[in-house]
Design an enzyme around this catalytic site. Sequence first.
Site, mmCIF file in Angstrom:
data_model
loop_
_atom_site.group_PDB
_atom_site.id
_atom_site.type_symbol
_atom_site.label_atom_id
_atom_site.label_comp_id
_atom_site.label_asym_id
_atom_site.label_seq_id
_atom_site.Cartn_x
_atom_site.Cartn_y
_atom_site.Cartn_z
ATOM 1 N N SER A 49 0.822 -1.209 0.000
ATOM 2 C CA SER A 49 0.000 0.000 0.000
ATOM 3 C C SER A 49 0.858 1.262 0.000
ATOM 4 O O SER A 49 2.011 1.266 0.423
ATOM 5 C CB SER A 49 -0.910 0.013 1.227
ATOM 6 O OG SER A 49 -1.656 -1.183 1.303
HETATM 7 N N1 SAH Z 1 -1.126 -4.912 4.066
HETATM 8 C C1 SAH Z 1 -0.307 -5.023 2.875
HETATM 9 C C2 SAH Z 1 -1.152 -4.808 1.630
HETATM 10 C C3 SAH Z 1 -1.094 -5.985 0.716
HETATM 11 S S1 SAH Z 1 -2.254 -5.942 -0.633
HETATM 12 C C4 SAH Z 1 0.855 -4.049 2.936
HETATM 13 O O1 SAH Z 1 1.144 -3.534 3.999
HETATM 14 O O2 SAH Z 1 1.497 -3.823 1.942
HETATM 15 C C5 SAH Z 1 -3.604 -6.862 0.028
HETATM 16 C C6 SAH Z 1 -3.354 -8.322 0.317
HETATM 17 O O3 SAH Z 1 -4.599 -8.895 0.715
HETATM 18 C C7 SAH Z 1 -2.869 -9.150 -0.860
HETATM 19 O O4 SAH Z 1 -1.619 -9.715 -0.556
HETATM 20 C C8 SAH Z 1 -3.949 -10.215 -1.021
HETATM 21 O O5 SAH Z 1 -3.435 -11.489 -1.394
HETATM 22 C C9 SAH Z 1 -4.565 -10.256 0.362
HETATM 23 N N2 SAH Z 1 -5.922 -10.821 0.456
HETATM 24 C C10 SAH Z 1 -6.984 -10.658 -0.367
HETATM 25 N N3 SAH Z 1 -8.045 -11.361 0.061
HETATM 26 C C11 SAH Z 1 -7.646 -11.997 1.213
HETATM 27 C C12 SAH Z 1 -8.302 -12.893 2.136
HETATM 28 N N4 SAH Z 1 -9.563 -13.310 1.979
HETATM 29 N N5 SAH Z 1 -7.579 -13.337 3.199
HETATM 30 C C13 SAH Z 1 -6.288 -12.961 3.383
HETATM 31 N N6 SAH Z 1 -5.633 -12.129 2.544
HETATM 32 C C14 SAH Z 1 -6.299 -11.657 1.473
#
Ligand code: SAH
Length: 218
Positions: A49
């Site tokens: 993010s």
């Molecule tokens: N918090 C992260 C953002 C990653 S993007 C950061 O600090 O950079 C969002 C993430 O959510 C992705 O890796 C995606 O695989 C995950 N995601 C999507 N649906 C999900 C679910 N049902 N359970 C767990 N993770 C999920």
Amino acid sequence: MDLRTKGIQDTDVLGALERVPRDHFIPEALADQAYEDIAVPIGLGQTISQPFVVSKMTEALELNDRHKVLEIGTGTGYQACVLSKLCRRVYTIERHKPLHQIAEQNFKDLNIRNITAICADGMKGWPKINGIDQAPFDRIIVTAAAREKPPAELLDQLSVGGIMIAPVGSGEGGTGGQMLKRYKKESEDTYSISDVIPVRFVPLLPDVAKDEDVRESA
Ligand code: SAH
């Protein structure tokens, strides 16, 4: 300084961002983008993010050092590390095994000991592990967008008086069409809901990702 001019006022939040080296959470080839205020690809079609959004979400959680926090969507673990500086313990769930493994390694490398990470479907909330329930959580942060509303299982795992921050919307349309929302659990079955800022997140998807998904988007 940049985040401060963009309106982030909470000095504890700014301090936490300062103490987490973002370049550590980004593929080496893209490391020169680590300190730009932009989202960066981390593989498997996912992104780390944007720092402004990380700080805005963290600020909206109103954390203190007694809080137990649940994060859905670990990615490579950047947001989890920022949270870990401001609360008692972070529980974080990622559905892509390879990202979960990178995050675990990052927590180890940075010597962060108050994060528990699992690979599972976060839409179901934190599971009972060896008969131990961690819910309810004082705070919940969802870092992937639910189409219409966050799963009821997550609101169920929020303490009364607790706050959940989650992006909601399809991501379609010119503006990205998602709103970061704040849910405050006022009683066992009532919530107040407010809008924080428009955002753009990858979608919240059900189930642990299968190997085929990995090949498809790698
Ligand atoms: N918090 C992260 C953002 C990653 S993007 C950061 O600090 O950079 C969002 C993430 O959510 C992705 O890796 C995606 O695989 C995950 N995601 C999507 N649906 C999900 C679910 N049902 N359970 C767990 N993770 C999920």
